[in-house]
Design an enzyme around this catalytic site. Structure first.
Site, PDB file in Angstrom:
ATOM      1  N   ASN A  16      -6.271 -36.017  53.564  1.00 34.42           N
ATOM      2  CA  ASN A  16      -5.136 -35.635  52.726  1.00 34.42           C
ATOM      3  C   ASN A  16      -4.205 -34.800  53.600  1.00 34.42           C
ATOM      4  O   ASN A  16      -4.449 -33.617  53.806  1.00 34.42           O
ATOM      5  CB  ASN A  16      -5.650 -34.820  51.523  1.00 34.42           C
ATOM      6  CG  ASN A  16      -4.508 -34.279  50.670  1.00 34.42           C
ATOM      7  OD1 ASN A  16      -3.357 -34.660  50.852  1.00 34.42           O
ATOM      8  ND2 ASN A  16      -4.833 -33.378  49.743  1.00 34.42           N
ATOM      9  N   LYS A  18      -1.338 -33.856  52.961  1.00 34.93           N
ATOM     10  CA  LYS A  18      -0.428 -33.044  52.151  1.00 34.93           C
ATOM     11  C   LYS A  18       1.011 -33.245  52.655  1.00 34.93           C
ATOM     12  O   LYS A  18       1.338 -34.340  53.109  1.00 34.93           O
ATOM     13  CB  LYS A  18      -0.878 -31.582  52.156  1.00 34.93           C
ATOM     14  CG  LYS A  18      -2.363 -31.454  51.752  1.00 34.93           C
ATOM     15  CD  LYS A  18      -2.802 -30.072  51.434  1.00 34.93           C
ATOM     16  CE  LYS A  18      -4.267 -30.107  51.026  1.00 34.93           C
ATOM     17  NZ  LYS A  18      -4.764 -28.810  50.572  1.00 34.93           N
ATOM     18  N   HIS A 104      -4.711 -33.875  42.050  1.00 32.21           N
ATOM     19  CA  HIS A 104      -5.066 -32.834  43.021  1.00 32.21           C
ATOM     20  C   HIS A 104      -4.693 -31.473  42.430  1.00 32.21           C
ATOM     21  O   HIS A 104      -3.699 -31.354  41.710  1.00 32.21           O
ATOM     22  CB  HIS A 104      -4.322 -33.076  44.340  1.00 32.21           C
ATOM     23  CG  HIS A 104      -4.795 -32.177  45.438  1.00 32.21           C
ATOM     24  ND1 HIS A 104      -4.375 -30.874  45.557  1.00 32.21           N
ATOM     25  CD2 HIS A 104      -5.689 -32.381  46.434  1.00 32.21           C
ATOM     26  CE1 HIS A 104      -4.986 -30.315  46.600  1.00 32.21           C
ATOM     27  NE2 HIS A 104      -5.795 -31.210  47.150  1.00 32.21           N
ATOM     28  N   GLU A 106      -3.267 -29.019  43.606  1.00 30.14           N
ATOM     29  CA  GLU A 106      -1.913 -28.550  43.912  1.00 30.14           C
ATOM     30  C   GLU A 106      -0.895 -29.210  42.985  1.00 30.14           C
ATOM     31  O   GLU A 106       0.157 -28.630  42.688  1.00 30.14           O
ATOM     32  CB  GLU A 106      -1.602 -28.804  45.406  1.00 30.14           C
ATOM     33  CG  GLU A 106      -2.352 -27.804  46.277  1.00 30.14           C
ATOM     34  CD  GLU A 106      -2.689 -28.277  47.679  1.00 30.14           C
ATOM     35  OE1 GLU A 106      -2.092 -29.257  48.157  1.00 30.14           O
ATOM     36  OE2 GLU A 106      -3.579 -27.659  48.304  1.00 30.14           O
ATOM     37  N   GLU A 174     -13.227 -30.524  44.111  1.00 26.54           N
ATOM     38  CA  GLU A 174     -12.607 -29.560  45.016  1.00 26.54           C
ATOM     39  C   GLU A 174     -12.460 -28.210  44.310  1.00 26.54           C
ATOM     40  O   GLU A 174     -11.494 -28.001  43.559  1.00 26.54           O
ATOM     41  CB  GLU A 174     -11.223 -30.049  45.443  1.00 26.54           C
ATOM     42  CG  GLU A 174     -11.243 -31.357  46.189  1.00 26.54           C
ATOM     43  CD  GLU A 174     -10.006 -31.537  47.051  1.00 26.54           C
ATOM     44  OE1 GLU A 174     -10.174 -31.737  48.249  1.00 26.54           O
ATOM     45  OE2 GLU A 174      -8.883 -31.441  46.519  1.00 26.54           O
ATOM     46  N   GLY A 180      -8.313 -24.810  51.562  1.00 29.74           N
ATOM     47  CA  GLY A 180      -7.464 -24.136  52.542  1.00 29.74           C
ATOM     48  C   GLY A 180      -7.827 -22.697  52.804  1.00 29.74           C
ATOM     49  O   GLY A 180      -7.087 -21.976  53.472  1.00 29.74           O
ATOM     50  N   SER A 219     -12.003 -26.950  52.558  1.00 32.54           N
ATOM     51  CA  SER A 219     -12.371 -26.354  53.853  1.00 32.54           C
ATOM     52  C   SER A 219     -13.490 -27.104  54.568  1.00 32.54           C
ATOM     53  O   SER A 219     -14.327 -26.484  55.224  1.00 32.54           O
ATOM     54  CB  SER A 219     -12.736 -24.873  53.683  1.00 32.54           C
ATOM     55  OG  SER A 219     -11.619 -24.133  53.224  1.00 32.54           O
TER      56      SER A 219
HETATM   57  P1  PGA Z   1      -8.576 -28.273  52.890  1.00 35.23           P
HETATM   58  O1  PGA Z   1      -7.883 -29.119  51.707  1.00 35.23           O
HETATM   59  O2  PGA Z   1      -9.539 -29.199  53.600  1.00 35.23           O
HETATM   60  O3  PGA Z   1      -7.443 -27.848  53.772  1.00 35.23           O
HETATM   61  O4  PGA Z   1      -9.300 -27.124  52.252  1.00 35.23           O
HETATM   62  C1  PGA Z   1      -8.617 -30.029  50.932  1.00 35.23           C
HETATM   63  C2  PGA Z   1      -7.730 -30.609  49.866  1.00 35.23           C
HETATM   64  O5  PGA Z   1      -6.925 -29.885  49.266  1.00 35.23           O
HETATM   65  O6  PGA Z   1      -7.804 -31.823  49.589  1.00 35.23           O
END
Ligand code: PGA
Length: 257
Positions: A16, A18, A104, A106, A174, A180, A219
C-alpha cells in the site's frame, strides 16, 4: 488450524504505497519487484502493488506478464456518472488492476467512511471483477479497553458484501495504533484476532471461512515479517511504509513464501 489447511490459502503480500510515488520512481519500484518475482521458479505467494490511482496504469504496465498484480487503494461505490473526483472500480479494472483496498482506516478516519459505504464499495469492486481487500481494525481506545473483538465484529458485520464466498474477498486486520507507528500487535494478539475474524466472516457469510485470506497490517517490516507470517491464521500482510523500498518489501515477501 492444521498446517495443511493453511497451505490451501495462498499467501498474499500487498503493498500500500498510500499517497507516495511519481511515475518514474513508481515504475522503477514496480519493475524491480516484477523482475525479482518473475525470476522465482514457482512463487509460493501472490504479490499485489497498490499505487496511488494516478500510477495504476503505469504500474500495471510495468508488472505485466511477471505474475505481480496491481490494485487500487480505494474505489467508488458508483460505476459511472456525476461523481466528480471518484475513481471507478471498473476504471481500475480497465487499467489492469485485479484488487482494490476498501475501508482502509485512513479512509474511515479522514473521509468519514462508514461500514455501509465500505460494503457498497466492496460490492462495486466485486461487480467490476476486482477482489476487495476489506480493512478492519480497532483504535487505541478500543484496544486499551479490551473492545478489539467487538469493534472488529461490528465492522465485519457492516462492511461485508452479501452473496459472496470467503474465497472472493480478502480481509486485512490493521490495528490503528500499529499503522505507521512502529508498534506491532503481539503475535498471540494477532493470531487470536485473526481466528475470530475468520469465525465472524463465516457467520456473516453463512459459509465456511476456511478459504478466507486474512492479512495483517501495521508496521510490518523485514525484521518482524517472518514470525507474523508464520502464524496459522495469518495469510499475508498489507504493508505501508516498508513497501516503498524494493529490498524491504522483497524481504517481507520472501518471508511469506
Ligand atoms: P504501515 O501501514 O505498514 O506503514 O504501518 C500499513 C497500512 O496502513 O496499510
Amino acid at each position: 488450524m492444521s498446517h495443511s489447511e493453511k497451505v490451501q490459502r495462498r499467501p498474499l503480500v500487498v503493498a500500500n504505497w498510500k499517497l507516495n510515488g511519481w511515475r518514474a520512481d513508481g515504475v522503477t519500484l514496480a519493475t524491480t519487484l516484477a523482475e525479482r518475482y518473475g525470476q522465482l521458479l514457482a512463487p509460493a505467494f501472490d504479490m499485489v502493488l497498490c499505487p496511488p490511482a494516478t500510477l495504476v496504469d503505469a504500474v500495471a504496465r510495468a508488472v505485466d506478464g511477471s505474475g505481480v498484480l496491481t490494485g487500487g487503494q480505494d474505489a467508488s461505490a458508483h460505476r459511472k456518472g456525476a461523481y466528480t473526483g471518484e475513481v471507478s472500480a471498473w476504471g481500475l479494472a480497465d487499467l489492469g488492476a485485479r484488487y482494490v483496498i476498501v475501508g482502509h482506516s485512513e479512509r474511515r478516519q479522514h473521509h468519514h467512511e462508514t461500514d455501509a459505504l465500505v460494503r457498497a464499495k466492496a460490492t462495486a469492486a466485486l461487480a467490476a471483477g476486482l477482489t476487495p481487500i476489506i480493512c478492519v481494525g480497532e483504535n487505541v481506545e478500543a484496544h486499551q479497553s479490551g473492545r478489539t473483538l467487538a469493534v472488529v465484529a461490528e465492522q465485519i458485520a457492516g462492511s461485508l458484501p452479501g452473496g459472496v464466498t470467503a474465497a472472493e474477498i480478502v480481509i486485512a486486520y490493521e490495528p490503528l495504533w500499529a499503522i505507521g507507528s512502529g508498534a506491532v500487535a503481539t503475535l498471540a494478539g494477532i493470531e487470536a484476532v485473526h481466528q475470530v475474524i475468520r469465525a465472524d466472516v463465516s457467520l456473516v457469510l453463512g459459509s465456511d471461512g476456511g478459504a478466507l485470506r486474512v492479512l495483517y497490517g501495521g508496521s510490518v517490516k523485514p525484521d518482524n515479517a517472518h514470525p507474523i507470517l508464520s502464524l496459522d491464521d495469518v495469510d499475508g500482510v498489507l504493508v505501508g511504509g516498508a513497501s516503498l523500498k524494493a529490498d524491504d518489501f522483497w524481504d517481507i515477501a520472501l518471508a511469506a513464501g
